[in-house]
Scaffold this motif. Structure first.
Motif, short mmCIF file in Angstrom:
data_model
loop_
_atom_site.label_atom_id
_atom_site.label_comp_id
_atom_site.label_asym_id
_atom_site.label_seq_id
_atom_site.Cartn_x
_atom_site.Cartn_y
_atom_site.Cartn_z
N GLY A 58 -27.34 16.89 57.55
CA GLY A 58 -27.64 16.63 56.15
C GLY A 58 -28.38 15.33 55.94
N ILE A 59 -28.76 15.08 54.71
CA ILE A 59 -29.44 13.84 54.33
C ILE A 59 -28.67 13.19 53.19
CG2 ILE A 59 -31.73 14.56 55.11
CD1 ILE A 59 -32.40 15.27 52.22
N ARG A 60 -28.75 11.87 53.13
CA ARG A 60 -28.10 11.13 52.06
C ARG A 60 -29.09 10.89 50.92
NH1 ARG A 60 -25.38 9.72 56.48
NH2 ARG A 60 -23.13 9.36 56.28
N GLU A 61 -28.61 11.07 49.73
CA GLU A 61 -29.39 10.76 48.53
C GLU A 61 -28.66 9.70 47.74
OE1 GLU A 61 -32.31 11.89 47.79
OE2 GLU A 61 -32.53 13.56 49.19
N LEU A 62 -29.39 8.81 47.15
CA LEU A 62 -28.81 7.74 46.33
C LEU A 62 -29.41 7.82 44.94
CD1 LEU A 62 -27.01 5.16 46.27
CD2 LEU A 62 -29.07 3.86 46.86
N VAL A 63 -28.57 7.92 43.94
CA VAL A 63 -29.06 8.03 42.57
C VAL A 63 -28.24 7.09 41.68
CG1 VAL A 63 -27.53 10.01 42.14
CG2 VAL A 63 -29.52 9.63 40.67
N THR A 64 -28.92 6.42 40.78
CA THR A 64 -28.26 5.55 39.81
C THR A 64 -27.87 6.37 38.59
OG1 THR A 64 -29.55 3.64 40.55
CG2 THR A 64 -28.47 3.47 38.41
N PRO A 72 -24.23 1.19 34.85
CA PRO A 72 -24.88 1.96 35.91
C PRO A 72 -24.16 1.76 37.24
CG PRO A 72 -26.49 0.67 34.65
CD PRO A 72 -25.14 0.18 34.25
N VAL A 73 -24.04 2.84 38.00
CA VAL A 73 -23.49 2.79 39.35
C VAL A 73 -24.41 3.58 40.27
CG1 VAL A 73 -21.11 2.56 38.58
CG2 VAL A 73 -22.04 4.83 39.04
N GLU A 74 -24.44 3.19 41.53
CA GLU A 74 -25.22 3.93 42.51
C GLU A 74 -24.30 4.91 43.22
OE1 GLU A 74 -27.20 1.07 45.03
OE2 GLU A 74 -28.94 1.07 43.71
N CYS A 75 -24.64 6.18 43.14
CA CYS A 75 -23.81 7.23 43.72
C CYS A 75 -24.53 7.87 44.90
CB CYS A 75 -23.51 8.28 42.66
SG CYS A 75 -22.46 9.63 43.25
N VAL A 76 -23.83 7.95 46.01
CA VAL A 76 -24.37 8.62 47.20
C VAL A 76 -23.85 10.05 47.22
CG1 VAL A 76 -24.40 8.67 49.72
CG2 VAL A 76 -24.45 6.47 48.52
N TYR A 77 -24.76 10.98 47.43
CA TYR A 77 -24.34 12.36 47.66
C TYR A 77 -25.16 12.92 48.81
CZ TYR A 77 -28.44 14.21 45.06
OH TYR A 77 -29.70 14.53 44.63
N GLY A 78 -24.80 14.09 49.28
CA GLY A 78 -25.49 14.65 50.43
C GLY A 78 -26.17 15.96 50.11
N ILE A 79 -27.19 16.29 50.89
CA ILE A 79 -27.83 17.60 50.81
C ILE A 79 -27.86 18.18 52.23
CG2 ILE A 79 -29.95 18.89 50.35
CD1 ILE A 79 -30.62 16.90 48.16
N SER A 91 -15.77 11.01 42.52
CA SER A 91 -15.35 9.61 42.45
C SER A 91 -16.52 8.64 42.61
CB SER A 91 -14.29 9.32 43.51
OG SER A 91 -14.80 9.58 44.81
N GLY A 92 -17.63 9.12 43.19
CA GLY A 92 -18.79 8.24 43.33
C GLY A 92 -19.47 7.93 42.02
N ALA A 93 -19.21 8.75 40.99
CA ALA A 93 -19.84 8.54 39.69
C ALA A 93 -18.83 8.27 38.59
CB ALA A 93 -20.67 9.77 39.31
N ALA A 94 -17.60 8.75 38.76
CA ALA A 94 -16.60 8.60 37.69
C ALA A 94 -15.23 8.28 38.27
CB ALA A 94 -16.53 9.89 36.87
N GLY A 95 -15.22 7.57 39.40
CA GLY A 95 -13.98 7.32 40.10
C GLY A 95 -13.17 6.16 39.56
N ILE A 96 -11.88 6.24 39.82
CA ILE A 96 -10.97 5.20 39.36
C ILE A 96 -11.21 3.88 40.09
CG2 ILE A 96 -9.11 5.71 41.01
CD1 ILE A 96 -7.17 5.44 38.59
N THR A 97 -11.79 3.94 41.29
CA THR A 97 -12.05 2.72 42.05
C THR A 97 -13.31 2.00 41.58
OG1 THR A 97 -13.27 3.95 43.75
CG2 THR A 97 -10.90 3.63 44.10
N LEU A 98 -14.03 2.57 40.65
CA LEU A 98 -15.25 1.94 40.14
C LEU A 98 -14.95 0.94 39.04
CD1 LEU A 98 -17.68 5.01 40.04
CD2 LEU A 98 -17.55 3.19 41.77
N ALA A 99 -13.68 0.78 38.70
CA ALA A 99 -13.30 -0.16 37.64
C ALA A 99 -12.07 -0.93 38.08
CB ALA A 99 -13.03 0.58 36.34
N SER A 100 -11.90 -2.10 37.50
CA SER A 100 -10.68 -2.87 37.77
C SER A 100 -9.53 -2.24 37.00
CB SER A 100 -10.87 -4.32 37.33
OG SER A 100 -11.00 -4.39 35.91
#
Length: 387
Positions: A58-64, A72-79, A91-100
């Motif tokens: 696969g390949i990694r894609e990075l999208v803001t 804004p957060v940078e989310c990695v996903y795969g194709i 969780s890469g876009a709406a995860g609990i670890t993205l906030a304190s």
């Protein structure tokens, strides 16, 4: 001799493929001619993108995208190029670890960014999706994601409701004339390991709301709003079923996928096993090796290594597991398909030392070597070479 490895990541230490390669090294020290097939393993949660990218060309894609609280957060996903399948961890876009911890508030948290990731993948040609929906900070019923894909969730004045669970308070109608046209061509395999319904005492607001920052007064309000949302959706989309197991997953994302897209919910390990065609490799193996960072009673309750073990036992294969650590109650794994398991830490060490990637790889390879030496003893006069 044919050996298949399907090991979950040792989180913070080794990826699934790194662990498999370390096992392969240990095997080769004892059985130089052995065929070792290293396969990726994950359970649909953290590490799924990396495992499937690394193990399936696969390949990694990075999208803001828009984060759960608007930043804004940078989310990695795969194709996966062979099938043009997008692999996304919610969780890469709406995860609990993205906030304190102090920022967490399900009234404000949105899944809009998840929809933006899906939209980006559609734009790159993907029509198949594997989506892990664990670890969310949200309780908006997946409405934010759907808004990003073109659905209208409108208030009495015909305007899009606010993002976050609080917006559902003002929901009056749902429209779909502006939905991304390609969405109808897409199919979603949603990794979901919970069976909670959308609403009620076992619903997402009551069960998972507190860990996302919900106060006691928020919970009945959010539950009521989600109930009305489900009723409204049912009027327009007959397949909407707020009581279906898993609709309450990730603050209602299960409901959103099942109601508004062509989706199935399934345990993450089942999706990964099917997608990686692990069955094809295990059926011709002599030994199956699995494992994860910590082997314990929870592992035996159905985590990734047990999924591998159960598949292996369908073909009466020997199953060995390795782990960074084991607990006394890990013996329950022996009752669920793992014939023997071994911790890999080989001496007194700090946690940082034990989790160092280089140390972990070396420890895993060394432990594997010793286990394989025992296997070799079982086959005197080089009988193992006929395997």
């Amino acid at each position: 001799m044919r050996i298949v490895t399907a090991i979950d990541s040792f989180k913070g230490s080794m990826t699934s493929i790194e662990a498999g390669n370390a096992v392969a090294e240990g095997v080769k020290r004892v059985f130089p001619k052995a065929e070792v097939e290293v396969r990726p393993l994950a359970d649909g949660g953290e590490g799924t993108v990396d495992a499937l990218i690394d193990g399936m060309n696969g390949i990694r894609e990075l999208v803001t995208v828009t984060g759960p609280f608007g930043k804004p957060v940078e989310c990695v996903y795969g194709i996966i190029r062979e099938t043009m399948t997008a692999v996304i961890e919610m969780s890469g876009a709406a995860g609990i670890t993205l906030a304190s911890r102090s920022e967490l508030n399900p009234l404000e948290a949105t899944t809009y960014g998840v929809g933006e990731v899906i939209r980006d993948a559609i734009g790159k040609g993907c029509r198949r999706f594997i989506v892990g929906i664990g670890g969310s900070a949200t309780n908006d019923g997946g409405v934010g994601m759907l808004q990003a894909l073109g659905y209208g969730f409108l208030d009495k004045d015909g305007r899009q409701i606010e993002r976050g669970a609080k917006g559902l308070k003002n929901l009056e109608s749902i429209t779909d004339e502006y939905v991304l046209p390609a969405l109808k061509e897409c199919e979603f395999m949603v990794a979901c390991d919970v069976t909670n319904p959308l609403c009620g005492s076992e619903g997402c607001s009551a069960v998972y709301g507190p860990q996302k920052g919900a106060t006691p007064s928020m919970i009945p309000d959010m539950d009521k709003w989600l109930g009305f949302y489900a009723t409204l959706a049912k009027e327009k989309y007959p397949k909407a079923d707020a009581k279906y197991p898993g609709t309450g997953a990730a603050g209602g994302m299960g409901f959103a996928f099942l109601t508004f897209t062509d989706a199935v919910l399934a345990p993450g390990i089942n999706i990964v096993i099917e997608e990686t065609r692990l069955d094809d490799y295990i059926k011709v193996a002599d030994i199956v090796v699995t494992g994860e960072g910590m082997l314990d009673f929870q592992t035996a309750m159905g985590k990734a290594p047990i999924g591998v073990a159960k598949l292996a036992k369908k073909y009466s294969k020997t199953v060995i597991a390795f782990a960074g650590g084991v607990t006394p109650d890990a013996t329950a794994c022996n009752e669920n398909g793992i014939d023997a398991f071994f911790p890999i830490v080989r001496g007194v060490a700090t946690l940082d030392e034990a989790m160092s990637t280089d140390n972990a790889k070396r420890n895993l390879a060394d432990t594997t070597e010793q286990v394989m030496r025992l296997v070799k003893v079982r086959y005197p006069n080089n009988a193992y070479e006929k395997l």
